[in-house]
Design a protein around this motif. Structure first.
Motif, mmCIF file in Angstrom:
data_model
loop_
_atom_site.group_PDB
_atom_site.id
_atom_site.type_symbol
_atom_site.label_atom_id
_atom_site.label_comp_id
_atom_site.label_asym_id
_atom_site.label_seq_id
_atom_site.Cartn_x
_atom_site.Cartn_y
_atom_site.Cartn_z
ATOM 1 N N TYR A 29 34.595 34.697 42.558
ATOM 2 C CA TYR A 29 35.702 33.770 42.302
ATOM 3 C C TYR A 29 37.050 34.469 42.425
ATOM 4 O O TYR A 29 37.965 33.968 43.077
ATOM 5 C CB TYR A 29 35.540 33.150 40.911
ATOM 6 N N SER A 30 37.165 35.621 41.807
ATOM 7 C CA SER A 30 38.457 36.308 41.824
ATOM 8 C C SER A 30 38.824 36.773 43.220
ATOM 9 O O SER A 30 39.994 36.711 43.614
ATOM 10 C CB SER A 30 38.450 37.484 40.850
ATOM 11 N N ALA A 31 37.856 37.208 44.014
ATOM 12 C CA ALA A 31 38.158 37.646 45.379
ATOM 13 C C ALA A 31 38.644 36.471 46.226
ATOM 14 O O ALA A 31 39.605 36.607 46.997
ATOM 15 C CB ALA A 31 36.932 38.276 46.009
ATOM 16 N N ALA B 38 33.062 37.307 35.022
ATOM 17 C CA ALA B 38 32.016 37.688 34.072
ATOM 18 C C ALA B 38 31.364 36.440 33.470
ATOM 19 O O ALA B 38 30.124 36.380 33.345
ATOM 20 C CB ALA B 38 32.601 38.570 32.969
ATOM 21 N N LEU B 39 32.162 35.445 33.114
ATOM 22 C CA LEU B 39 31.600 34.206 32.568
ATOM 23 C C LEU B 39 30.759 33.469 33.606
ATOM 24 O O LEU B 39 29.711 32.898 33.282
ATOM 25 C CB LEU B 39 32.717 33.306 32.046
ATOM 26 N N THR B 40 31.190 33.478 34.855
ATOM 27 C CA THR B 40 30.424 32.855 35.927
ATOM 28 C C THR B 40 29.089 33.566 36.115
ATOM 29 O O THR B 40 28.056 32.928 36.337
ATOM 30 C CB THR B 40 31.233 32.868 37.233
ATOM 31 N N ILE C 140 23.170 33.787 35.416
ATOM 32 C CA ILE C 140 21.986 34.421 34.832
ATOM 33 C C ILE C 140 21.280 33.448 33.889
ATOM 34 O O ILE C 140 20.055 33.340 33.880
ATOM 35 C CB ILE C 140 22.386 35.724 34.109
ATOM 36 N N GLY C 141 22.049 32.705 33.101
ATOM 37 C CA GLY C 141 21.460 31.719 32.182
ATOM 38 C C GLY C 141 20.722 30.619 32.931
ATOM 39 O O GLY C 141 19.643 30.202 32.520
#
Length: 122
Positions: free
Chosen positions: A30-32, A53-55, A60-61
């Motif tokens: 996302y950030s890139a 990190a949240l993504t 993973i969830g």
């Protein structure tokens, strides 16, 4: 004052270098993608990394949820009831096929015969 200016320049340089490496090695994050759209977002790189990190935690969830669901289906021998098959208002009914799926219009026999209008005019 000079110390704060030096710290700001160091921060911007480090953020610029980190974002360039991020775009190079993780181009689909996302950030890139956001940095490639708008380079000014280099200044808020730590916030973008938190979103990444949240993504990642969400991905993973979802993977773990799918793994647990599939293993439950294998162990129990029955499939889980999903939201796609059952809804609140129509419990036990399956969704209808979309209206644009007509078999008569798309069958090869109807295409080869032509429409009724063309046969009446000729």
């Amino acid at each position: 004052m000079l110390n704060a200016l030096v710290m700001a320049v160091c921060y911007l340089g480090a953020a610029y270098l980190a974002s360039a490496l991020l775009v190079r090695f993780l181009p689909r994050s996302y950030s890139a993608r956001q940095i490639r759209k708008n380079l000014v977002l280099v200044t808020v790189l730590p916030f973008l990394l938190v979103v990444d990190a949240l993504t990642s935690i969400d991905a993973i969830g979802r993977g773990l949820h799918a793994l647990v669901g599939r293993s439950f289906e294998v162990l129990s021998g029955r499939s889980l009831i999903t939201r796609d098959r059952y809804s609140y208002f129509a419990y036990g009914r399956r969704r209808r096929a979309p209206r644009n799926r007509r078999r008569t219009d798309r069958s090869p026999q109807m295409r080869s015969q032509g429409t009724r209008r063309s046969t009446l005019r000729a």
